[in-house]
Scaffold this motif. Structure first.
Motif, PDB file in Angstrom:
ATOM      1  N   HIS A 145       0.835  -1.208   0.000  1.00 22.55           N
ATOM      2  CA  HIS A 145       0.000   0.000   0.000  1.00 22.55           C
ATOM      3  C   HIS A 145       0.872   1.262   0.000  1.00 22.55           C
ATOM      4  O   HIS A 145       0.743   2.165   0.835  1.00 22.55           O
ATOM      5  N   VAL A 146       1.788   1.306  -0.985  1.00 26.56           N
ATOM      6  CA  VAL A 146       2.641   2.476  -1.141  1.00 26.56           C
ATOM      7  C   VAL A 146       2.544   2.950  -2.577  1.00 26.56           C
ATOM      8  O   VAL A 146       2.152   2.208  -3.480  1.00 26.56           O
ATOM      9  N   ARG A 147       2.893   4.198  -2.796  1.00 26.85           N
ATOM     10  CA  ARG A 147       2.968   4.784  -4.135  1.00 26.85           C
ATOM     11  C   ARG A 147       4.331   5.436  -4.245  1.00 26.85           C
ATOM     12  O   ARG A 147       4.546   6.553  -3.752  1.00 26.85           O
ATOM     13  N   LEU A 148       5.277   4.700  -4.842  1.00 23.90           N
ATOM     14  CA  LEU A 148       6.658   5.148  -4.851  1.00 23.90           C
ATOM     15  C   LEU A 148       7.141   5.397  -6.267  1.00 23.90           C
ATOM     16  O   LEU A 148       6.740   4.684  -7.200  1.00 23.90           O
ATOM     17  N   PRO A 149       8.030   6.360  -6.444  1.00 25.08           N
ATOM     18  CA  PRO A 149       8.660   6.532  -7.760  1.00 25.08           C
ATOM     19  C   PRO A 149       9.571   5.338  -8.046  1.00 25.08           C
ATOM     20  O   PRO A 149       9.944   4.592  -7.121  1.00 25.08           O
ATOM     21  N   PRO A 150       9.944   5.143  -9.310  1.00 18.29           N
ATOM     22  CA  PRO A 150      10.691   3.931  -9.674  1.00 18.29           C
ATOM     23  C   PRO A 150      11.934   3.671  -8.835  1.00 18.29           C
ATOM     24  O   PRO A 150      12.163   2.542  -8.415  1.00 18.29           O
ATOM     25  N   SER A 151      12.749   4.678  -8.588  1.00 16.97           N
ATOM     26  CA  SER A 151      14.004   4.426  -7.863  1.00 16.97           C
ATOM     27  C   SER A 151      13.739   3.895  -6.455  1.00 16.97           C
ATOM     28  O   SER A 151      14.429   2.985  -5.977  1.00 16.97           O
ATOM     29  N   GLU A 152      12.734   4.440  -5.784  1.00 17.29           N
ATOM     30  CA  GLU A 152      12.414   3.983  -4.432  1.00 17.29           C
ATOM     31  C   GLU A 152      11.742   2.621  -4.460  1.00 17.29           C
ATOM     32  O   GLU A 152      11.969   1.778  -3.577  1.00 17.29           O
ATOM     33  N   LEU A 153      10.916   2.386  -5.474  1.00 19.34           N
ATOM     34  CA  LEU A 153      10.272   1.075  -5.584  1.00 19.34           C
ATOM     35  C   LEU A 153      11.306  -0.010  -5.871  1.00 19.34           C
ATOM     36  O   LEU A 153      11.211  -1.125  -5.346  1.00 19.34           O
ATOM     37  N   MET A 154      12.299   0.294  -6.683  1.00 15.16           N
ATOM     38  CA  MET A 154      13.364  -0.686  -6.948  1.00 15.16           C
ATOM     39  C   MET A 154      14.016  -1.123  -5.647  1.00 15.16           C
ATOM     40  O   MET A 154      14.244  -2.315  -5.416  1.00 15.16           O
ATOM     41  N   ALA A 155      14.317  -0.167  -4.788  1.00 10.72           N
ATOM     42  CA  ALA A 155      14.967  -0.494  -3.512  1.00 10.72           C
ATOM     43  C   ALA A 155      14.034  -1.311  -2.625  1.00 10.72           C
ATOM     44  O   ALA A 155      14.471  -2.263  -1.963  1.00 10.72           O
ATOM     45  N   LEU A 156      12.754  -0.960  -2.612  1.00 14.88           N
ATOM     46  CA  LEU A 156      11.800  -1.671  -1.762  1.00 14.88           C
ATOM     47  C   LEU A 156      11.605  -3.109  -2.216  1.00 14.88           C
ATOM     48  O   LEU A 156      11.567  -4.039  -1.388  1.00 14.88           O
ATOM     49  N   VAL A 157      11.481  -3.329  -3.508  1.00 16.08           N
ATOM     50  CA  VAL A 157      11.274  -4.688  -4.006  1.00 16.08           C
ATOM     51  C   VAL A 157      12.467  -5.569  -3.649  1.00 16.08           C
ATOM     52  O   VAL A 157      12.302  -6.694  -3.143  1.00 16.08           O
ATOM     53  N   LYS A 158      13.670  -5.078  -3.881  1.00 14.78           N
ATOM     54  CA  LYS A 158      14.858  -5.857  -3.534  1.00 14.78           C
ATOM     55  C   LYS A 158      14.886  -6.158  -2.032  1.00 14.78           C
ATOM     56  O   LYS A 158      15.225  -7.276  -1.615  1.00 14.78           O
ATOM     57  N   GLU A 159      14.529  -5.171  -1.227  1.00 17.10           N
ATOM     58  CA  GLU A 159      14.522  -5.359   0.222  1.00 17.10           C
ATOM     59  C   GLU A 159      13.540  -6.462   0.632  1.00 17.10           C
ATOM     60  O   GLU A 159      13.864  -7.337   1.446  1.00 17.10           O
ATOM     61  N   LYS A 160      12.336  -6.447   0.045  1.00 19.20           N
ATOM     62  CA  LYS A 160      11.314  -7.419   0.423  1.00 19.20           C
ATOM     63  C   LYS A 160      11.674  -8.826  -0.037  1.00 19.20           C
ATOM     64  O   LYS A 160      11.450  -9.808   0.680  1.00 19.20           O
ATOM     65  N   LEU A 161      12.213  -8.965  -1.241  1.00 23.91           N
ATOM     66  CA  LEU A 161      12.602 -10.287  -1.710  1.00 23.91           C
ATOM     67  C   LEU A 161      13.672 -10.895  -0.809  1.00 23.91           C
ATOM     68  O   LEU A 161      13.637 -12.094  -0.490  1.00 23.91           O
ATOM     69  N   THR A 162      14.610 -10.060  -0.390  1.00 23.52           N
ATOM     70  CA  THR A 162      15.676 -10.544   0.484  1.00 23.52           C
ATOM     71  C   THR A 162      15.147 -10.863   1.875  1.00 23.52           C
ATOM     72  O   THR A 162      15.433 -11.931   2.439  1.00 23.52           O
ATOM     73  N   ALA A 163      14.350  -9.956   2.435  1.00 23.68           N
ATOM     74  CA  ALA A 163      13.861 -10.137   3.804  1.00 23.68           C
ATOM     75  C   ALA A 163      12.956 -11.353   3.935  1.00 23.68           C
ATOM     76  O   ALA A 163      12.931 -12.017   4.976  1.00 23.68           O
ATOM     77  N   HIS A 164      12.200 -11.663   2.875  1.00 24.49           N
ATOM     78  CA  HIS A 164      11.243 -12.770   2.931  1.00 24.49           C
ATOM     79  C   HIS A 164      11.784 -14.051   2.292  1.00 24.49           C
ATOM     80  O   HIS A 164      11.071 -15.047   2.212  1.00 24.49           O
ATOM     81  N   ASN A 165      13.024 -14.021   1.827  1.00 28.85           N
ATOM     82  CA  ASN A 165      13.623 -15.218   1.214  1.00 28.85           C
ATOM     83  C   ASN A 165      12.786 -15.726   0.044  1.00 28.85           C
ATOM     84  O   ASN A 165      12.434 -16.904  -0.023  1.00 28.85           O
ATOM     85  N   PHE A 166      12.461 -14.818  -0.886  1.00 27.06           N
ATOM     86  CA  PHE A 166      11.671 -15.155  -2.063  1.00 27.06           C
ATOM     87  C   PHE A 166      12.584 -15.321  -3.282  1.00 27.06           C
ATOM     88  O   PHE A 166      13.465 -14.489  -3.537  1.00 27.06           O
ATOM     89  N   TRP A 167      12.325 -16.380  -4.039  1.00 27.04           N
ATOM     90  CA  TRP A 167      12.902 -16.571  -5.370  1.00 27.04           C
ATOM     91  C   TRP A 167      11.755 -16.761  -6.356  1.00 27.04           C
ATOM     92  O   TRP A 167      10.667 -17.231  -5.961  1.00 27.04           O
ATOM     93  N   LEU A 168      11.978 -16.435  -7.632  1.00 24.36           N
ATOM     94  CA  LEU A 168      10.927 -16.569  -8.634  1.00 24.36           C
ATOM     95  C   LEU A 168      11.509 -17.076  -9.946  1.00 24.36           C
ATOM     96  O   LEU A 168      12.632 -16.727 -10.317  1.00 24.36           O
ATOM     97  N   THR A 169      10.722 -17.898 -10.641  1.00 22.78           N
ATOM     98  CA  THR A 169      11.116 -18.221 -12.010  1.00 22.78           C
ATOM     99  C   THR A 169      10.740 -17.061 -12.923  1.00 22.78           C
ATOM    100  O   THR A 169       9.734 -16.376 -12.717  1.00 22.78           O
ATOM    101  N   CYS A 170      11.586 -16.840 -13.914  1.00 25.20           N
ATOM    102  CA  CYS A 170      11.310 -15.845 -14.937  1.00 25.20           C
ATOM    103  C   CYS A 170      11.163 -16.565 -16.270  1.00 25.20           C
ATOM    104  O   CYS A 170      11.416 -17.776 -16.369  1.00 25.20           O
ATOM    105  N   GLU A 171      10.735 -15.836 -17.294  1.00 28.65           N
ATOM    106  CA  GLU A 171      10.466 -16.459 -18.587  1.00 28.65           C
ATOM    107  C   GLU A 171      11.195 -15.697 -19.685  1.00 28.65           C
ATOM    108  O   GLU A 171      11.449 -14.487 -19.571  1.00 28.65           O
ATOM    109  N   LEU A 172      11.496 -16.412 -20.755  1.00 29.58           N
ATOM    110  CA  LEU A 172      12.340 -15.862 -21.809  1.00 29.58           C
ATOM    111  C   LEU A 172      11.743 -14.620 -22.473  1.00 29.58           C
ATOM    112  O   LEU A 172      12.479 -13.761 -22.966  1.00 29.58           O
TER     113      LEU A 172
END
Length: 361
Positions: free
Chosen positions: A271-298
């Motif tokens: 529930h945030v509205r962040l500009p791209p640079s701040e959102l980039m930092a937040l997404v990386k922080e959450k993936l690391t803090a929650h131990n999330f990995w994801l498959t990506c597609e070509l």
């Protein structure tokens, strides 16, 4: 490190049920064949489906092995898809330039049993069967354990046996019946996964009557958003859950739903509205803090997405064994190299390092 294909499948044949205990024969799935008439609206059933499983009094389309193997250009064979010919599977892995495949069930992505004893019998038969098949591979086929979440105590015992038999993770769907992924009922499974150093593998699919009714409503066609949405829901649920704080070592992988949706999901779930640079930092922080990995597609814009997610959480995979994707993804390593927009070091992360980060194989 060895190259991992972290999302591959076996398509189950009726031989799986030969591993039912004698006392469990009443739960053996039946096979029905349609001779003629209109298409049958059931899970896994396309308009040309001719055979169907009857599992705990529910109808599911039976995967057409010949159709799947014919969808490519000779990349896969029927015996390899069903694991009735393990040497053929290994030979196809060699052509893929893959050292190890992580193998998921196909059937258990969506089936659900009302009876707890039926669910336990069928999951146990599958786990026995896949363990025996993968044992023929010399360690190159590792498998994902299918739990019976209506029988938690039995599942905890079975998980420990499965770990000795080559399993490397436990399957969850985004919805298990009417329970969310962080439901307290599941916490003993999560605690045991930590003990075994296993990730929770959240694969597209579900055990939800509500999602089933959406997918099978009158006039509906296959809808990838509905198919993938349980993964989106599980991801957002865990972002706002106390579960990661209770089990800080617990790892989660999200499979076969791509990753383009992740930045928007983090922004919306938090529930945030962040500009791209701040959102980039937040997404990386959450993936690391929650131990999330994801498959990506070509097909995804991976250089752009890695600006948000970093280069240590994404894993490229083939979805080996499923129709429609075969010709596009079977040689995912080679097609990744052909893109020309990802340097060799990042390619290595996508096909090797990051998968080891999740599975610790």
């Amino acid at each position: 490190m060895r190259v991992l294909d972290v999302d591959t499948h076996v398509v189950e044949s009726e031989r799986v049920w030969d591993l039912l205990a004698r006392s469990e024969e009443e739960f053996r799935p039946a096979i029905l064949r349609k001779e003629r008439g209109a298409a049958v609206n059931a899970h896994f059933a396309g308009p040309k489906a001719k055979e169907f499983w009857v599992i705990d009094n529910r109808l599911y389309g039976k995967h057409d092995i010949e159709l799947i193997s014919g969808a490519g250009r000779g990349e896969i064979s029927a015996g390899a898809i069903t694991l009735q010919d393990v040497p053929a599977r290994l030979a196809e892995m060699d052509r893929q330039q893959v050292d190890v495949q992580v193998v998921f069930s196909s059937l258990f992505l969506n089936i659900r049993c009302d009876r707890a004893n039926a669910e336990l019998a069928l999951t146990r038969a599958y786990n026995r069967w896949i363990a025996a098949a993968c044992a023929q591979s010399g360690g190159r086929l590792r498998w994902i354990f299918v739990p019976s979440l209506k029988n938690i105590d039995a599942t905890l015992r079975d998980m420990r046996q499965a770990a000795t038999d080559g399993a490397v993770g436990v399957l969850f769907r985004g919805f298990e019946g009417d329970r969310y992924i962080d439901h307290p009922d599941f916490e003993p499974v999560f605690a045991t996964a930590v003990d075994l150093n296993w990730p929770i593998c959240v694969h597209i699919g579900h055990g939800s009557p509500a999602i089933e009714s959406l997918a099978q409503r009158d006039g509906a066609r296959f809808n990838r958003f509905i198919s993938d949405s349980p993964n989106y829901f599980a991801f957002s649920t865990l972002l706002n859950s106390t579960l990661p704080a209770k089990y800080p070592a617990l790892r989660f992988g999200f499979f076969e739903s791509g990753c383009s949706w992740v930045p928007a999901a983090v922004q919306t779930a938090m529930h945030v509205r962040l500009p791209p640079s701040e959102l980039m930092a937040l997404v990386k922080e959450k993936l690391t803090a929650h131990n999330f990995w994801l498959t990506c597609e070509l097909h995804e814009d991976l250089p752009h997405l890695m600006r948000y997610m970093g280069d240590d959480r994404l894993m490229l995979a083939s979805d080996y064994g499923h129709p429609g994707d075969v010709a596009d993804t079977i040689y995912f390593r080679q097609k990744l190299a052909d893109r020309g927009d990802i340097d060799p070091a990042l390619q290595e992360r996508l096909v090797t390092d990051n998968g080891h980060g999740l599975f610790r194989i």
